[in-house]
Design a protein around this motif. Sequence first.
Motif, PDB file in Angstrom:
ATOM      1  N   SER A 196       0.834  -1.202   0.000  1.00 48.12           N
ATOM      2  CA  SER A 196       0.000   0.000   0.000  1.00 48.12           C
ATOM      3  C   SER A 196       0.869   1.252   0.000  1.00 48.12           C
ATOM      4  N   TYR A 197       0.369   2.250  -0.673  1.00 45.45           N
ATOM      5  CA  TYR A 197       1.109   3.502  -0.803  1.00 45.45           C
ATOM      6  C   TYR A 197       0.136   4.660  -0.592  1.00 45.45           C
ATOM      7  N   ARG A 198       0.534   5.634   0.220  1.00 45.97           N
ATOM      8  CA  ARG A 198      -0.257   6.841   0.394  1.00 45.97           C
ATOM      9  C   ARG A 198       0.282   7.876  -0.572  1.00 45.97           C
ATOM     10  N   VAL A 199      -0.595   8.369  -1.398  1.00 49.13           N
ATOM     11  CA  VAL A 199      -0.199   9.317  -2.435  1.00 49.13           C
ATOM     12  C   VAL A 199      -0.776  10.682  -2.084  1.00 49.13           C
ATOM     13  N   VAL A 200       0.085  11.678  -2.051  1.00 46.53           N
ATOM     14  CA  VAL A 200      -0.350  13.046  -1.774  1.00 46.53           C
ATOM     15  C   VAL A 200       0.008  13.907  -2.979  1.00 46.53           C
ATOM     16  N   GLY A 201      -1.030  14.477  -3.558  1.00 48.10           N
ATOM     17  CA  GLY A 201      -0.826  15.379  -4.684  1.00 48.10           C
ATOM     18  C   GLY A 201      -1.076  16.804  -4.258  1.00 48.10           C
ATOM     19  N   SER A 202      -0.196  17.694  -4.674  1.00 47.32           N
ATOM     20  CA  SER A 202      -0.325  19.114  -4.304  1.00 47.32           C
ATOM     21  C   SER A 202      -0.366  19.961  -5.570  1.00 47.32           C
ATOM     22  N   PHE A 203      -1.398  20.742  -5.641  1.00 47.24           N
ATOM     23  CA  PHE A 203      -1.516  21.655  -6.783  1.00 47.24           C
ATOM     24  C   PHE A 203      -1.142  23.055  -6.328  1.00 47.24           C
ATOM     25  N   GLN A 204      -0.381  23.726  -7.147  1.00 47.35           N
ATOM     26  CA  GLN A 204      -0.014  25.111  -6.819  1.00 47.35           C
ATOM     27  C   GLN A 204       0.219  25.864  -8.116  1.00 47.35           C
ATOM     28  N   GLU A 205      -0.392  27.012  -8.181  1.00 48.07           N
ATOM     29  CA  GLU A 205      -0.185  27.824  -9.381  1.00 48.07           C
ATOM     30  C   GLU A 205      -0.164  29.293  -8.981  1.00 48.07           C
ATOM     31  N   ALA A 206       0.850  29.995  -9.408  1.00 47.39           N
ATOM     32  CA  ALA A 206       0.956  31.440  -9.140  1.00 47.39           C
ATOM     33  C   ALA A 206       0.320  32.200 -10.295  1.00 47.39           C
ATOM     34  N   ASN A 207      -0.217  33.360  -9.960  1.00 49.02           N
ATOM     35  CA  ASN A 207      -0.878  34.206 -10.969  1.00 49.02           C
ATOM     36  C   ASN A 207      -1.834  33.366 -11.812  1.00 49.02           C
ATOM     37  N   SER A 208      -2.705  32.732 -11.108  1.00 52.89           N
ATOM     38  CA  SER A 208      -3.534  31.719 -11.737  1.00 52.89           C
ATOM     39  C   SER A 208      -4.870  32.278 -12.207  1.00 52.89           C
ATOM     40  N   VAL A 250      -7.354  30.061 -12.901  1.00 52.40           N
ATOM     41  CA  VAL A 250      -8.276  28.932 -12.811  1.00 52.40           C
ATOM     42  C   VAL A 250      -9.287  29.073 -11.673  1.00 52.40           C
ATOM     43  N   ALA A 251      -9.212  30.177 -10.907  1.00 54.62           N
ATOM     44  CA  ALA A 251     -10.156  30.331  -9.801  1.00 54.62           C
ATOM     45  C   ALA A 251     -11.550  30.703 -10.313  1.00 54.62           C
ATOM     46  N   CYS A 252     -11.573  31.700 -11.181  1.00 59.45           N
ATOM     47  CA  CYS A 252     -12.847  32.058 -11.803  1.00 59.45           C
ATOM     48  C   CYS A 252     -12.543  32.813 -13.093  1.00 59.45           C
ATOM     49  N   ALA A 253     -13.545  32.902 -13.921  1.00 55.20           N
ATOM     50  CA  ALA A 253     -13.329  33.518 -15.229  1.00 55.20           C
ATOM     51  C   ALA A 253     -13.101  35.018 -15.084  1.00 55.20           C
ATOM     52  N   GLY A 254     -12.043  35.478 -15.705  1.00 54.80           N
ATOM     53  CA  GLY A 254     -11.818  36.911 -15.762  1.00 54.80           C
ATOM     54  C   GLY A 254     -11.012  37.480 -14.629  1.00 54.80           C
ATOM     55  N   ALA A 255     -10.586  36.655 -13.686  1.00 49.92           N
ATOM     56  CA  ALA A 255      -9.823  37.170 -12.554  1.00 49.92           C
ATOM     57  C   ALA A 255      -8.555  36.341 -12.361  1.00 49.92           C
ATOM     58  N   VAL A 256      -7.654  36.899 -11.639  1.00 55.00           N
ATOM     59  CA  VAL A 256      -6.391  36.207 -11.414  1.00 55.00           C
ATOM     60  C   VAL A 256      -6.097  36.196  -9.916  1.00 55.00           C
ATOM     61  N   SER A 257      -5.565  35.042  -9.485  1.00 51.92           N
ATOM     62  CA  SER A 257      -5.183  34.922  -8.077  1.00 51.92           C
ATOM     63  C   SER A 257      -3.660  34.833  -8.011  1.00 51.92           C
ATOM     64  N   PRO A 258      -3.048  35.564  -7.105  1.00 52.87           N
ATOM     65  CA  PRO A 258      -1.577  35.466  -6.980  1.00 52.87           C
ATOM     66  C   PRO A 258      -1.128  34.045  -6.674  1.00 52.87           C
ATOM     67  N   LEU A 259      -1.983  33.304  -5.976  1.00 55.20           N
ATOM     68  CA  LEU A 259      -1.586  31.929  -5.643  1.00 55.20           C
ATOM     69  C   LEU A 259      -2.832  31.110  -5.316  1.00 55.20           C
ATOM     70  N   ILE A 260      -2.906  29.932  -5.915  1.00 50.82           N
ATOM     71  CA  ILE A 260      -4.012  29.039  -5.616  1.00 50.82           C
ATOM     72  C   ILE A 260      -3.434  27.645  -5.355  1.00 50.82           C
ATOM     73  N   THR A 261      -3.931  26.989  -4.348  1.00 50.20           N
ATOM     74  CA  THR A 261      -3.378  25.665  -3.995  1.00 50.20           C
ATOM     75  C   THR A 261      -4.509  24.696  -3.665  1.00 50.20           C
ATOM     76  N   ASP A 262      -4.184  23.434  -3.811  1.00 55.01           N
ATOM     77  CA  ASP A 262      -5.131  22.377  -3.449  1.00 55.01           C
ATOM     78  C   ASP A 262      -4.327  21.103  -3.189  1.00 55.01           C
ATOM     79  N   THR A 263      -4.873  20.205  -2.446  1.00 55.52           N
ATOM     80  CA  THR A 263      -4.227  18.892  -2.253  1.00 55.52           C
ATOM     81  C   THR A 263      -5.278  17.794  -2.302  1.00 55.52           C
ATOM     82  N   VAL A 264      -4.795  16.620  -2.675  1.00 49.23           N
ATOM     83  CA  VAL A 264      -5.636  15.433  -2.658  1.00 49.23           C
ATOM     84  C   VAL A 264      -4.781  14.276  -2.170  1.00 49.23           C
ATOM     85  N   GLU A 265      -5.370  13.421  -1.389  1.00 46.50           N
ATOM     86  CA  GLU A 265      -4.660  12.248  -0.888  1.00 46.50           C
ATOM     87  C   GLU A 265      -5.486  11.000  -1.172  1.00 46.50           C
ATOM     88  N   PHE A 266      -4.801   9.913  -1.404  1.00 45.90           N
ATOM     89  CA  PHE A 266      -5.504   8.639  -1.575  1.00 45.90           C
ATOM     90  C   PHE A 266      -4.512   7.503  -1.369  1.00 45.90           C
TER      91      PHE A 266
END
Lengths: 415, 166
Positions: free
Chosen positions: A255-267, A269-285
């Motif tokens: 068994s392996y625990r996998v942790v994925g981390s998303f990070q994007e600067a000046n992104s 992808v938060a919403c249409a027409g706007a920019v975020s200096p930093l957006i992050t997310d994680t998922v584990e499984f």
Amino acid sequence: MRRSLGCLAIVFGLLLGPALVAPVAGSTAATTIRSASYTTPQGAVTWTVDHTAKIITVSVNLQIYAGCRHCGAAFNEFIEGRMESLAKDMSKRIRDVWNQHNHYYCYELIFEVNITVGRDSSHVDGDRVGIRVDNSPVNIRDFVYGLADKDKWNSNDPADRVEPINDPDHPSTWSERHNRRGHDEYAHEFGHVIGLHDAYEEVKDPTTGKVVKSVLRTGAPDDLMGNHNYPFLAQQTINRLVERSPVDRSKLKCSYRVVGSFQEANSYVACAGAVSPLITDTVEFTVTLTGDGASTVTDFKNSKTTFKALTTPVPVSTRAGGVLRVRVKSDPEILDATRGTVKLGPDHDPVKVVVAGVYTLGICEFYDRTGRRLSEGATFDTDVGTTFDTTKFVGGTQEGSSDLALGWTWVITSL
Amino acid sequence: MIEAADLGNDETINAIEGVRFTPAGEEAARAVLASSASGDALWAATWVYASSAADPAPLGPLLNNADASIRAMAASALVALGEDSGFAVLAASVSDADRLRGSVPPLAIGSFALSTLSRYVAAVGVPAEPATEADLAAAAANWAAWLREHENQLTFDATSGTWNTP
């Protein structure tokens, strides 16, 4: 069952001739067992699995004896003075080559060899594979005599593993000199004892029928079983060894625990027409692999996406004489993973994991002193994933590849 | 059995394996060597006889055989038995990359010659045994040079079964 098959093969050999005969010597071609007095040494090769420590131990009992007992002073000196030290040397050479942290999935293979000195081919202990040590000046043929079909060299079916036998009239034979070419012949022959075929084949001159050279079999890895110059085992060979063995592979779990981390600067992808200096997310499984090739992806843990305050990509002056501002009306979610699939590479590695889920584009509110306007939100099915190698963990962790989805980094921990 | 040896047919060689190191096998091999046998039968007779025999006489003529594998096996056995006549053949064989016929796994004649020299010549200062395949060429050259210089000084110690220099 296996014993019955062996006897059946012998009967075929006697009745129908060598063309249909299955018994082979590990390093030589198919041949008929000529002696009716052969035995299969029970308990000479045993496999045990420690599921807690994740270790598969292969224990092998051998008994060596001198090939020639009437061959003059030099040979007698050898017989009386060197067999014990030869047994120790053989053990060391075998252990050194085979115990190189070879793994089957997350299970490390440990090879133990116990060698005693015996008298002759007729007095080999019942729980040991007898090995005649060729101490002659012409010790040019090393082989393990056993039951197998040489054409099944690349089969991973337990029914096709080499089963060493003790036959007083056809003793397995190893030369006294193991390192005459820098080759690890003892380690190679040991591979036959534990069930492997040769991975090379002889090429005959079609006109004369004489052997002119030996070549690696098509598709065979260039390792110890195919080339004695290479004292290591390819993963393909290790997999074949375990899959041919009596080990119940369905009980091998990694068994392996996998942790994925998303990070994007000046992104964007938060919403249409706007920019975020930093957006992050994680998922584990958790990814679980079993030795029979099955796999599961379970125990998802999705974190909430975080982001820094959004702005318009460039300052926008409004007719009301201000600057257009942005605030989030409905939060974005980079990934809400719900399921996953695993695809194994040709020798179990690499392990490619793809998790599927939903990406939510947030809704932003653009406003100034005179009014406001909402962007459009949306949801999309999305896949992300990573690949890792079950044999490349360092300190229990490994960085997975990030090439399946931009912005993600992955850390895999062996559980 | 020995006359029927066919190196292209493992059946025949495995059958002969059963009589190696036996007095009966040795006698049968001697008989074949005394005949006009050639080819694989002569190879097999040389192999079986050289495996256990104490009488070097039947091996001497084989040093001039056209088959390099037979020459090398005979030379190895002669050196092991204390006959210096084998050294010249071994010295001439150390660079022979052809396969020693019948060897399993495949072994070059030169490697076999080097192995024999390393095994039976215990004199101080002999070339180091090659540790890897890459060392073979250097070892062959070193042994050829060493034998040119020391062959005439070698004496056989029957107790240890090895050759030494004074």
